[in-house]
Write an enzyme that holds these catalytic residues in place. Structure first.
Site, PDB file in Angstrom:
ATOM      1  N   CYS A 285      -1.482   3.364  -6.273  1.00  0.00           N
ATOM      2  CA  CYS A 285      -2.231   2.581  -5.285  1.00  0.00           C
ATOM      3  C   CYS A 285      -2.310   1.169  -5.830  1.00  0.00           C
ATOM      4  O   CYS A 285      -2.559   0.978  -7.033  1.00  0.00           O
ATOM      5  CB  CYS A 285      -3.628   3.162  -5.068  1.00  0.00           C
TER       6      CYS A 285
ATOM      7  N   CYS B  62       0.855  -1.182   0.000  1.00  0.00           N
ATOM      8  CA  CYS B  62       0.000   0.000   0.000  1.00  0.00           C
ATOM      9  C   CYS B  62       0.887   1.227   0.000  1.00  0.00           C
ATOM     10  O   CYS B  62       1.756   1.364   0.870  1.00  0.00           O
ATOM     11  CB  CYS B  62      -0.905   0.000   1.229  1.00  0.00           C
TER      12      CYS B  62
END
Length: 257
Positions: free
Chosen positions: A205, A91
């Site tokens: 992302c 992440c």
């Protein structure tokens, strides 16, 4: 199958450990499966433990200190129980905050996910590219430092998308992707500057690669989409202590909440 990744059953986290040495891959949802997929290609025999921290989804909505404390506590408890051979924070938002802290108390390699600004600066022909990420990733000093270090002369559109991770979760759950909403979310990536226009978009992302096909459909012109997952897998192979890795065991998929 979805973009080469299996749709896998998740289990609650209280399952008892059966073997130590799996590689722990962590994200707030299923986006990190894009990284898990590349790790499996690079290390097909390695056992993986994927943790979808759904109780905290999305990480991009958290305040920095609270998210840092949450992830550190979660990784600490999982590591104590499962004794992973490495930890991959799949992440961007979390990685910009927590890597240093994790490395202080873990004795295994910790690999993060950061916006692929350096590769974009190397690939762009126009000198104009975009970083498509969560608002949390876009505003972090870490991201600004990458720009200063690797792309100070480039024109970069920093786009903090608020709904793309949820659209990716929809797709992976078998629901239709709202293409109008997707078009609206990515539109700020496409800019023109002094007669030149965006030619690369960094997928900042880990959820976003699952939407690449749909992004190509709604984009106003073709661009190179830069997925950091292969580079993350290569970095893991470089730092992993192979003698500590569990091999030949079943991959496990857990969820919080």
């Amino acid at each position: 199958m979805l973009n080469g990744s299996p749709v896998v059953p998740f289990q609650p986290l209280h399952m008892q450990p059966d073997v130590s040495g799996r590689v722990l891959v962590l994200d707030s949802g299923v986006g990190g499966l894009s990284v898990q997929r590349e790790i499996k290609r690079a290390l097909p025999d390695a056992g993986l433990l994927y943790l979808a921290d759904r109780a905290a989804f999305p990480y991009g909505d958290w305040e920095a200190d609270a998210l840092r404390d949450h992830i550190a506590s979660l990784v600490s408890s999982v590591s104590d129980a499962w004794q992973p051979s490495a930890v991959v924070v799949a992440c961007n938002t979390a990685s910009t905050l927590v890597l240093q802290r994790l490395r202080k108390f873990l004795d295994v390699p910790v690999v993060g996910t950061v916006p692929a600004i350096k590769p974009a600066a190397q690939k762009t022909k126009s000198g104009v590219f975009a970083v498509l990420a969560t608002p949390g990733t876009v505003k972090r000093d870490y991201t600004q430092d990458l720009i200063i270090d690797f792309a100070p002369e480039h024109h970069i559109a920093l786009v903090g998308a608020t709904g793309l991770a949820a659209l990716a979760e929809d797709k992976l759950a078998g629901r239709a992707v709202d293409l109008d909403r997707l078009r609206h979310e990515i539109a700020p990536c496409f800019v023109e500057k002094s007669g030149k226009r965006t030619d690369c978009v960094v997928l900042g992302c880990t959820h976003y690669p699952f939407l690449q096909k749909e992004m190509e459909q709604v984009a106003p012109w073709p661009v190179t989409w830069i997925d950091p997952a292969p580079a993350i897998a290569r970095r893991l192979t470089d730092v992993l202590k192979r003698e500590r890795v569990a091999v030949g065991c079943e991959d496990l998929f857990f969820v919080t909440g």
